[in-house]
Every structure is written in C-alpha cells, then in structure tokens.
Design a protein around this motif. Structure first.
Motif, PDB file in Angstrom:
ATOM      1  N   ASN A  46      -1.208  -3.079   3.341  1.00  0.00           N
ATOM      2  CA  ASN A  46      -2.502  -2.386   3.380  1.00  0.00           C
ATOM      3  C   ASN A  46      -2.690  -1.373   2.258  1.00  0.00           C
ATOM      4  OD1 ASN A  46      -3.175  -3.824   5.630  1.00  0.00           O
ATOM      5  ND2 ASN A  46      -3.042  -2.118   7.049  1.00  0.00           N
ATOM      6  N   TYR A  47      -1.621  -0.700   1.831  1.00  0.00           N
ATOM      7  CA  TYR A  47      -1.762   0.404   0.888  1.00  0.00           C
ATOM      8  C   TYR A  47      -1.103   0.190  -0.470  1.00  0.00           C
ATOM      9  CZ  TYR A  47      -3.011   2.599   5.277  1.00  0.00           C
ATOM     10  OH  TYR A  47      -3.588   2.885   6.489  1.00  0.00           O
TER      11      TYR A  47
ATOM     12  N   SER B 139      -1.340   0.854  -9.493  1.00  0.00           N
ATOM     13  CA  SER B 139      -2.339   0.669  -8.448  1.00  0.00           C
ATOM     14  C   SER B 139      -3.733   0.663  -9.045  1.00  0.00           C
ATOM     15  CB  SER B 139      -2.244   1.784  -7.412  1.00  0.00           C
ATOM     16  OG  SER B 139      -3.265   1.646  -6.442  1.00  0.00           O
TER      17      SER B 139
ATOM     18  N   VAL C 138      -6.589   4.420  -1.823  1.00  0.00           N
ATOM     19  CA  VAL C 138      -5.348   4.710  -1.084  1.00  0.00           C
ATOM     20  C   VAL C 138      -5.221   6.209  -0.847  1.00  0.00           C
ATOM     21  CG1 VAL C 138      -2.823   4.600  -1.176  1.00  0.00           C
ATOM     22  CG2 VAL C 138      -4.181   2.620  -1.880  1.00  0.00           C
TER      23      VAL C 138
ATOM     24  N   LEU D 277      -7.494   7.176   2.010  1.00  0.00           N
ATOM     25  CA  LEU D 277      -6.998   6.667   3.293  1.00  0.00           C
ATOM     26  C   LEU D 277      -5.788   7.436   3.811  1.00  0.00           C
ATOM     27  CD1 LEU D 277      -7.319   2.833   2.591  1.00  0.00           C
ATOM     28  CD2 LEU D 277      -8.641   4.151   4.271  1.00  0.00           C
ATOM     29  N   LEU D 278      -4.941   7.923   2.898  1.00  0.00           N
ATOM     30  CA  LEU D 278      -3.661   8.518   3.316  1.00  0.00           C
ATOM     31  C   LEU D 278      -3.567  10.029   3.148  1.00  0.00           C
ATOM     32  CD1 LEU D 278      -1.177   5.830   1.971  1.00  0.00           C
ATOM     33  CD2 LEU D 278      -2.062   6.102   4.298  1.00  0.00           C
TER      34      LEU D 278
END
Length: 132
Positions: A23-24, A85, A91, A94-95
């Motif tokens: 996912n990441y 990335s 990312v 999201l994190l």
C-alpha cells in the motif's frame, strides 16, 4: 539469467507487512504461498518493487528467541534501505499521523520521508518528482 537483489526481513505478522509494503512502498506480491514439507508447513512471502523490479524482499518467520529478538533491529536509526517513490506526498499524507511516520527531511539534493515498517525497521523514501 537475470540477477536480482533479495533481502530477508524477520517478520512476526506477514499480513501486516504485506499490507504496508504494497500500500505505501510500491511493492507487489511476487509469491505468497504456504509450502508443506513433511508434517510441517510455512508461508513464503516475496514482494517485488514496482520501480526497481530487480529488488525483492522475502519475509521470514522467526524460528527461535534470537530471531524474534532481531525483528526491527536494522541498526538503531540507520535505515534498512532507501527506496525511490513517485507517491511521496501521498504516502506522507497517509502516514504522517501514524506510528509509521518518523520525520520528513528537506535537503538541497532531495526530500526524504523516514518511516518505520510494522516490524520497526527504518525505511527512507526519496521523492522522485521534480520540483517537489
């Protein structure tokens, strides 16, 4: 014969690792199967990086106390590895409010997102998008 780099990571929870890395961190499943050998069986999980298709990770279930003690021990604050990335900002968003987020570093030569995987290993993402 195509050569590849495969690293092994001790992991107590394959499903959490699989979700995090796919996912990441831009990995896909290369192999996920249960292998039976005599009266025992074990799960084999290998992930392959989308941008670096010669880079693979194989997760290993610890089989003794010493191996369990090594989970997440990638050398203190030293990164287990650095990955490119193209989803850097996504990312980060999201994190950034999770236990996986460590920090974000800006340098004249790039931006770096420092993360912790579910096992506690430090991983650094390098932004590949120009101008960001």
């Amino acid at each position: 014969m195509t050569k590849s780099l495969v690293i092994g990571i001790y992991c107590a929870d394959f499903d959490s690792a699989k979700i995090f890395y796919t996912n990441y961190l831009d990995f896909d499943v290369d192999l996920d199967e249960v292998i039976s050998y005599g009266s025992s069986s074990f799960r084999r999980l290998i992930l392959i990086h989308r941008l670096l298709p010669l880079f693979k990770i194989e997760f290993y279930k610890p089989s003794n106390d010493l191996e369990f003690s090594l989970i997440g021990k990638s050398g203190g604050t030293i990164n287990l590895f650095m990955l490119p990335s193209v989803r850097f900002n996504e990312v980060y968003e999201l994190l950034k409010n999770t236990s996986s987020f460590i920090d974000i570093a800006e340098a004249p030569y790039g931006r770096f997102l420092n993360l912790r995987d579910p096992m506690g290993n430090h991983i650094c993402l390098n932004n590949l998008v120009d101008g960001e």
